[in-house]
Design a protein around this motif. Sequence first.
Motif, short mmCIF file in Angstrom:
data_model
loop_
_atom_site.label_atom_id
_atom_site.label_comp_id
_atom_site.label_asym_id
_atom_site.label_seq_id
_atom_site.Cartn_x
_atom_site.Cartn_y
_atom_site.Cartn_z
N ASP A 129 6.00 10.02 13.68
CA ASP A 129 7.03 9.01 13.93
C ASP A 129 7.11 7.98 12.81
O ASP A 129 7.87 7.01 12.89
N GLY A 130 6.33 8.20 11.74
CA GLY A 130 6.40 7.32 10.57
C GLY A 130 5.52 6.10 10.64
O GLY A 130 5.62 5.23 9.75
N SER A 131 4.66 5.99 11.65
CA SER A 131 3.76 4.83 11.74
C SER A 131 2.89 4.74 10.49
O SER A 131 2.37 5.75 10.00
N VAL A 132 2.74 3.51 9.99
CA VAL A 132 1.99 3.27 8.76
C VAL A 132 0.76 2.44 9.08
O VAL A 132 0.84 1.39 9.71
N LEU A 133 -0.38 2.93 8.62
CA LEU A 133 -1.64 2.22 8.78
C LEU A 133 -1.89 1.41 7.51
O LEU A 133 -1.77 1.93 6.40
N THR A 134 -2.24 0.13 7.67
CA THR A 134 -2.52 -0.73 6.53
C THR A 134 -3.53 -1.78 6.93
O THR A 134 -4.02 -1.80 8.06
N ALA A 135 -3.87 -2.67 5.99
CA ALA A 135 -4.78 -3.78 6.28
C ALA A 135 -3.97 -4.94 6.85
O ALA A 135 -2.88 -5.27 6.34
N LEU A 136 -4.49 -5.58 7.88
CA LEU A 136 -3.75 -6.67 8.52
C LEU A 136 -3.51 -7.83 7.57
O LEU A 136 -2.43 -8.44 7.59
N HIS A 137 -4.47 -8.14 6.71
CA HIS A 137 -4.28 -9.30 5.83
C HIS A 137 -3.13 -9.11 4.83
O HIS A 137 -2.64 -10.08 4.25
N VAL A 138 -2.69 -7.85 4.64
CA VAL A 138 -1.56 -7.59 3.74
C VAL A 138 -0.26 -8.12 4.34
O VAL A 138 0.61 -8.63 3.62
N VAL A 139 -0.12 -8.03 5.67
CA VAL A 139 1.15 -8.38 6.33
C VAL A 139 1.04 -9.58 7.26
O VAL A 139 2.06 -10.04 7.79
N ASP A 140 -0.15 -10.09 7.46
CA ASP A 140 -0.34 -11.16 8.43
C ASP A 140 0.45 -12.41 8.04
O ASP A 140 0.31 -12.93 6.93
N GLY A 141 1.29 -12.88 8.96
CA GLY A 141 2.08 -14.09 8.74
C GLY A 141 3.32 -13.89 7.91
O GLY A 141 4.04 -14.87 7.62
N ALA A 142 3.64 -12.68 7.50
CA ALA A 142 4.81 -12.44 6.64
C ALA A 142 6.12 -12.65 7.40
O ALA A 142 6.23 -12.31 8.58
N ASP A 143 7.09 -13.24 6.71
CA ASP A 143 8.43 -13.40 7.29
C ASP A 143 9.17 -12.08 7.31
O ASP A 143 9.99 -11.82 8.21
N SER A 144 8.92 -11.24 6.32
CA SER A 144 9.57 -9.94 6.26
C SER A 144 8.63 -8.92 5.63
O SER A 144 7.81 -9.28 4.78
N ILE A 145 8.77 -7.68 6.07
CA ILE A 145 7.95 -6.58 5.55
C ILE A 145 8.87 -5.43 5.18
O ILE A 145 9.76 -5.07 5.98
N GLU A 146 8.68 -4.89 4.03
CA GLU A 146 9.45 -3.72 3.61
C GLU A 146 8.48 -2.64 3.15
O GLU A 146 7.56 -2.90 2.38
N VAL A 147 8.70 -1.42 3.63
CA VAL A 147 7.86 -0.30 3.21
C VAL A 147 8.70 0.66 2.38
O VAL A 147 9.89 0.85 2.64
N THR A 148 8.07 1.23 1.37
CA THR A 148 8.73 2.23 0.53
C THR A 148 7.89 3.50 0.56
O THR A 148 6.70 3.46 0.21
#
Length: 291
Positions: A129-148
Amino acid sequence: MDRLGSPLVVDPPQGVADETSRAPGGRLTRLVRLPRLWLVAAFLVVALLALGTYALTRGPETPPITATDVDKAVRDGITKAQEEAAKAPPDAAAAYRAALPSLVTVATRLTGAKGAQRGTGAGVVVSADGSVLTALHVVDGADSIEVTFADGTSSPAGVKEKDKATDIAVLAPERLPQVVVPAVLGGGAQVGDPVFALGHPLGLNGSLSAGVVSALDRKIRVDSNQTLEGLIQFDAAVNPGNSGGPLLDKGGQVIGIVTGLANPSEQNFFVGIGFAVPIATAGGVAGSPPQ
């Protein structure tokens, strides 16, 4: 002529058949049998011809196997195995090719007291289903997230699941590439195993670095409020941009998610000691069964 006026019939000589039959016109035609000696001779000729044919068509005798034959077979087998091994790609190349289609770039935007800030990290696709595993500190508190994705497809994404205790987050992209390629999740690691970190260090997309597992079950203090436990320590080069990317075994299977590097000098560059959350822990956040 005899008394009946019939032609005289002379008895055949001994050894000649006396069978007769009447031929057209009333004449007698004598049927003479071959002597039995000729039958025996003919039989012997046929038998000899058959034996000769068999001798010409039968295969050669299989020679017995000797110690020299065995030694040669062993040497040939070793040589062939070495040739096949030489044709196989190195472990690093095999791992890179296997995992690259699942690698994701994670770009964030955060507006704070210092204005808009941008960050870059890595992630890995772990399900169909396209779920992406990453580190939380990479995205924590971000206003927007974009994956490529690896094929260049970009999409906004949201945080689907997160676990601060392990520094793991699961992202849900809004749009998927035409072909989704989930990574293969591996098992446990052992000290001394070769490993490869795949990510985007210092903005250099799709970079691979190689090393070995240096230790297991490490505990590091992230800040005054958090300590990460049960980590894989490795010596493959990692820098900012590697966070959230996969740590691979030699088959390209994901055995961990890169979470950080030792930074005793407070400098943001490689010092030879990296850490990753084991995939058994990270995958649990994404709902994967324990490895």
